[in-house]
Design a protein around this motif. Structure first.
Motif, PDB file in Angstrom:
ATOM      1  N   ALA A 163       9.527 -23.802  22.180  1.00  0.00           N
ATOM      2  CA  ALA A 163       8.856 -22.514  22.357  1.00  0.00           C
ATOM      3  C   ALA A 163       9.145 -21.913  23.728  1.00  0.00           C
ATOM      4  N   ALA A 164       9.228 -22.747  24.753  1.00  0.00           N
ATOM      5  CA  ALA A 164       9.496 -22.252  26.102  1.00  0.00           C
ATOM      6  C   ALA A 164      10.911 -21.689  26.217  1.00  0.00           C
ATOM      7  N   VAL A 165      11.868 -22.363  25.606  1.00  0.00           N
ATOM      8  CA  VAL A 165      13.249 -21.845  25.616  1.00  0.00           C
ATOM      9  C   VAL A 165      13.327 -20.553  24.818  1.00  0.00           C
ATOM     10  N   ALA A 166      12.684 -20.519  23.664  1.00  0.00           N
ATOM     11  CA  ALA A 166      12.685 -19.305  22.837  1.00  0.00           C
ATOM     12  C   ALA A 166      12.018 -18.148  23.573  1.00  0.00           C
ATOM     13  N   ALA A 167      10.950 -18.422  24.308  1.00  0.00           N
ATOM     14  CA  ALA A 167      10.255 -17.364  25.043  1.00  0.00           C
ATOM     15  C   ALA A 167      11.124 -16.819  26.167  1.00  0.00           C
ATOM     16  N   ALA A 168      11.876 -17.682  26.826  1.00  0.00           N
ATOM     17  CA  ALA A 168      12.794 -17.215  27.867  1.00  0.00           C
ATOM     18  C   ALA A 168      13.839 -16.287  27.267  1.00  0.00           C
ATOM     19  N   HIS A 169      14.374 -16.689  26.132  1.00  0.00           N
ATOM     20  CA  HIS A 169      15.360 -15.855  25.443  1.00  0.00           C
ATOM     21  C   HIS A 169      14.753 -14.519  25.026  1.00  0.00           C
ATOM     22  N   ALA A 170      13.548 -14.554  24.475  1.00  0.00           N
ATOM     23  CA  ALA A 170      12.889 -13.327  24.019  1.00  0.00           C
ATOM     24  C   ALA A 170      12.561 -12.396  25.179  1.00  0.00           C
ATOM     25  N   ALA A 171      12.301 -12.975  26.353  1.00  0.00           N
ATOM     26  CA  ALA A 171      11.982 -12.156  27.528  1.00  0.00           C
ATOM     27  C   ALA A 171      13.213 -11.485  28.115  1.00  0.00           C
ATOM     28  N   GLY A 172      14.395 -11.917  27.680  1.00  0.00           N
ATOM     29  CA  GLY A 172      15.633 -11.320  28.169  1.00  0.00           C
ATOM     30  C   GLY A 172      16.392 -12.160  29.165  1.00  0.00           C
ATOM     31  N   GLY A 176       4.476 -26.896  21.683  1.00  0.00           N
ATOM     32  CA  GLY A 176       5.631 -25.995  21.689  1.00  0.00           C
ATOM     33  C   GLY A 176       6.848 -26.556  21.000  1.00  0.00           C
ATOM     34  N   GLY A 177       6.804 -27.847  20.638  1.00  0.00           N
ATOM     35  CA  GLY A 177       7.915 -28.443  19.905  1.00  0.00           C
ATOM     36  C   GLY A 177       8.977 -29.028  20.816  1.00  0.00           C
ATOM     37  N   LEU A 178       9.398 -30.242  20.514  1.00  0.00           N
ATOM     38  CA  LEU A 178      10.487 -30.868  21.250  1.00  0.00           C
ATOM     39  C   LEU A 178      11.789 -30.123  20.974  1.00  0.00           C
ATOM     40  N   ILE A 179      12.666 -30.101  21.958  1.00  0.00           N
ATOM     41  CA  ILE A 179      14.007 -29.557  21.721  1.00  0.00           C
ATOM     42  C   ILE A 179      15.036 -30.511  22.317  1.00  0.00           C
ATOM     43  N   THR A 180      16.010 -30.885  21.524  1.00  0.00           N
ATOM     44  CA  THR A 180      17.111 -31.709  22.006  1.00  0.00           C
ATOM     45  C   THR A 180      18.164 -30.810  22.625  1.00  0.00           C
ATOM     46  N   LEU A 181      19.046 -31.395  23.410  1.00  0.00           N
ATOM     47  CA  LEU A 181      20.129 -30.606  23.999  1.00  0.00           C
ATOM     48  C   LEU A 181      21.028 -30.035  22.912  1.00  0.00           C
ATOM     49  N   ALA A 182      21.330 -30.840  21.898  1.00  0.00           N
ATOM     50  CA  ALA A 182      22.171 -30.346  20.801  1.00  0.00           C
ATOM     51  C   ALA A 182      21.523 -29.151  20.111  1.00  0.00           C
ATOM     52  N   GLN A 183      20.219 -29.222  19.872  1.00  0.00           N
ATOM     53  CA  GLN A 183      19.508 -28.102  19.248  1.00  0.00           C
ATOM     54  C   GLN A 183      19.538 -26.862  20.134  1.00  0.00           C
ATOM     55  N   ALA A 184      19.339 -27.054  21.435  1.00  0.00           N
ATOM     56  CA  ALA A 184      19.330 -25.920  22.353  1.00  0.00           C
ATOM     57  C   ALA A 184      20.670 -25.193  22.344  1.00  0.00           C
ATOM     58  N   LEU A 185      21.750 -25.942  22.401  1.00  0.00           N
ATOM     59  CA  LEU A 185      23.081 -25.334  22.424  1.00  0.00           C
ATOM     60  C   LEU A 185      23.398 -24.638  21.105  1.00  0.00           C
ATOM     61  N   ALA A 217      20.983 -23.566  18.674  1.00  0.00           N
ATOM     62  CA  ALA A 217      20.015 -22.541  18.282  1.00  0.00           C
ATOM     63  C   ALA A 217      20.058 -21.307  19.174  1.00  0.00           C
ATOM     64  N   PHE A 218      20.575 -21.450  20.383  1.00  0.00           N
ATOM     65  CA  PHE A 218      20.592 -20.332  21.330  1.00  0.00           C
ATOM     66  C   PHE A 218      21.999 -20.132  21.884  1.00  0.00           C
ATOM     67  N   PRO A 219      22.918 -19.673  21.031  1.00  0.00           N
ATOM     68  CA  PRO A 219      24.316 -19.577  21.455  1.00  0.00           C
ATOM     69  C   PRO A 219      24.570 -18.533  22.534  1.00  0.00           C
ATOM     70  N   ALA A 220      23.632 -17.603  22.726  1.00  0.00           N
ATOM     71  CA  ALA A 220      23.820 -16.585  23.757  1.00  0.00           C
ATOM     72  C   ALA A 220      23.278 -17.024  25.116  1.00  0.00           C
ATOM     73  N   LEU A 221      22.498 -18.097  25.141  1.00  0.00           N
ATOM     74  CA  LEU A 221      21.925 -18.560  26.404  1.00  0.00           C
ATOM     75  C   LEU A 221      22.919 -19.416  27.183  1.00  0.00           C
ATOM     76  N   ARG A 222      22.781 -19.371  28.498  1.00  0.00           N
ATOM     77  CA  ARG A 222      23.526 -20.263  29.375  1.00  0.00           C
ATOM     78  C   ARG A 222      22.532 -21.268  29.944  1.00  0.00           C
ATOM     79  N   PHE A 223      22.949 -22.527  29.954  1.00  0.00           N
ATOM     80  CA  PHE A 223      22.035 -23.595  30.328  1.00  0.00           C
ATOM     81  C   PHE A 223      22.440 -24.231  31.654  1.00  0.00           C
ATOM     82  N   ASN A 224      21.440 -24.389  32.498  1.00  0.00           N
ATOM     83  CA  ASN A 224      21.570 -25.059  33.781  1.00  0.00           C
ATOM     84  C   ASN A 224      20.910 -26.426  33.626  1.00  0.00           C
ATOM     85  N   LEU A 225      21.694 -27.488  33.525  1.00  0.00           N
ATOM     86  CA  LEU A 225      21.189 -28.788  33.107  1.00  0.00           C
ATOM     87  C   LEU A 225      21.194 -29.799  34.248  1.00  0.00           C
ATOM     88  N   ASP A 226      20.009 -30.303  34.547  1.00  0.00           N
ATOM     89  CA  ASP A 226      19.835 -31.330  35.568  1.00  0.00           C
ATOM     90  C   ASP A 226      19.792 -32.690  34.871  1.00  0.00           C
TER      91      ASP A 226
END
Length: 265
Positions: free
Chosen positions: A41-50, A100-109, A111-120
């Motif tokens: 949910a947090a990743v989706a909200a970031a995407h929805a916010a622009g 908010g639901g767990l999200i794996t890295l594979a799911q993030a990449l 489900a959100f193909p337009a997002l860029r990820f900064n991964l620590d």
């Protein structure tokens, strides 16, 4: 001035300023309803916010799945004392189902193909699988870690997995200390050499009350085509002051506020 866009990693195109949603975006209202950072949910909200960028963290479950999760254990987020590494994916999904639901890295990449990820990369065991997973997405991923060993291991794993180019990267603590020391000693060639392997410097404005992000550091980074991203910046006045100083990116819990502020920058 930073290097021209054509000379820079695709992760950093187009020009900023950039807003990096820190562990996704959890609004005060969402937090009141139990949504956790780094959740689906947090990743989706970031995407929805622009937001175009999401900053997140990587741990590995007991059955080898890379998940977006900051802490080494579940105590703060799920009131469970166990380490992430000791819990299997299915059980972790259940624990996060009402947060908010767990999200794996594979799911993030995926489900959100337009997002860029900064991964620590937070755990040594995460470096290899993180590298493999991001290999096909290297143009929209930046890999970092407080540990340069973990960071470089993930980059090497991406190369071995067939990445067309390496992911973008920012330094770990050791490399950052070497860079700051070289600057203090005015070892200009050493500074250039250290910056040549990086795409961004991601760091706090101060460390133990000592200024780290200075106009001189920003100038040296920009001369090498390297951006400067500061974490974690939540107050609008601090955002404006840092952008005025020439900072290229803000890592923030308030992506909504930062996005509105940089819109006309």
């Amino acid at each position: 001035m930073t290097a021209p866009p054509a000379a820079r990693h695709p992760y950093l195109a187009p020009d900023g300023p950039r807003v990096l949603a820190h562990r996704g975006f959890v609004s005060p209202d969402a937090a009141a309803h139990g949504v956790a950072e780094n959740s689906f949910a947090a990743v989706a909200a970031a995407h929805a916010a622009g937001a175009a960028y999401v900053e997140s963290d990587c741990h590995v479950t007991a059955d080898g799945e890379v998940v977006l999760f900051h802490d080494v254990d579940l105590r703060r987020v799920a009131e469970d004392p166990r380490a992430v590494a000791d819990v299997r994916l299915r059980e972790l999904e259940e624990l996060m189902s009402d947060r908010g639901g767990l999200i794996t890295l594979a799911q993030a990449l995926d489900a959100f193909p337009a997002l860029r990820f900064n991964l620590d990369v937070k755990a040594a065991d995460a470096a290899e699988p993180v590298g493999r997973l991001v290999a096909a997405h290297a143009e929209r991923v930046l890999v970092t870690s407080f540990s340069d060993e973990r960071r470089l291991a993930a980059l090497e794993a991406a190369r071995r997995a067939g990445a067309a180019r390496r992911p973008a990267t920012s330094p770990g603590s050791t490399t950052m200390a070497r860079l700051l020391t070289a600057r203090a000693l005015r070892q200009r060639q050493r500074v250039r050499s250290l910056l040549a392997e990086l795409d961004a410097l991601q760091l706090p404005e101060r460390q133990r009350m000592v200024p780290v992000v200075t106009r001189g550091l920003i100038r040296d980074a920009h001369a090498a085509g390297v951006e400067v991203h500061v974490w974690t910046v939540n107050a609008p006045a601090d955002m404006e002051r840092l952008l005025d100083a020439g900072v290229d990116g803000l890592v923030t819990d308030r992506a909504d506020v930062a996005l509105a502020l940089v819109k006309g920058w």
